[in-house]
Design a protein around this motif. Structure first.
Motif, short mmCIF file in Angstrom:
data_model
loop_
_atom_site.label_atom_id
_atom_site.label_comp_id
_atom_site.label_asym_id
_atom_site.label_seq_id
_atom_site.Cartn_x
_atom_site.Cartn_y
_atom_site.Cartn_z
N CYS A 51 0.83 -1.22 0.00
CA CYS A 51 0.00 0.00 0.00
C CYS A 51 0.85 1.25 0.00
O CYS A 51 0.60 2.19 -0.77
CB CYS A 51 -0.93 0.03 1.22
N LEU A 74 -3.73 -1.18 -5.20
CA LEU A 74 -3.83 -0.42 -3.96
C LEU A 74 -5.17 -0.68 -3.28
O LEU A 74 -5.23 -0.94 -2.08
CB LEU A 74 -3.64 1.07 -4.25
N HIS A 78 -5.70 -2.83 0.32
CA HIS A 78 -6.44 -2.33 1.48
C HIS A 78 -7.60 -3.29 1.82
O HIS A 78 -7.87 -3.55 3.00
CB HIS A 78 -6.99 -0.93 1.22
#
Length: 147
Positions: A51, A74, A78
């Protein structure tokens, strides 16, 4: 007794050298290297490191194929890290930035899934659950042939 101290020394040395590589990457200005290493971290399940590196390359790569992939990774990192609010934000951002992108369908589905996973138990406020239903309805209308 000496073996115990030697083992502690070796573990400490390993810890400091592995952190050093990541810190050098963070300070690097080579976005290609950051992107490559971020994908490696993602594949190894090191989602926090991925990330951080992906956040550094999303903006410089915006509007390119690598930017599209970086934003998707990304959001996925998450999500896999169970940070559903941030993941939802990035999945939604992907849908706005790349509406006909390679991952557009999957990102649209994951927006609803993030709302669903972030919903509280039934006796609490169900705003998130209602939003999840709305997102899934929109998804089914937009992608009626989705599997």
């Amino acid at each position: 007794m000496k073996a115990k101290y030697l083992l502690i020394l070796l573990c400490s040395l390993f810890l400091f050298t592995s952190c050093g590589e990541y810190q050098r990457l963070m300070k690097s200005t080579d976005n290609e290297l950051k992107f490559t290493k971020a994908k490696e971290y993602y594949e190894k399940g090191k989602y926090l490191e991925a990330c951080t590196l992906l956040e550094a390359v999303v903006v410089p790569f915006r509007g390119t194929q690598k930017g599209e992939e970086a934003l998707y990774l990304l959001a996925s990192a998450h999500y896999k890290n169970k940070d559903y609010i941030t993941a939802r934000s990035y999945f939604s951002g992907y849908g706005r930035s790349y509406p006909r992108g390679v991952y557009a369908e999957e990102c649209a589905f994951h927006v609803g899934l993030c709302y669903y996973n972030d919903s509280p138990e039934a006796k609490l406020d169900q705003v998130g659950t209602v939003k999840a239903v709305d997102e899934f309805t929109t998804f089914m209308q937009t992608y009626p042939n989705s599997v």
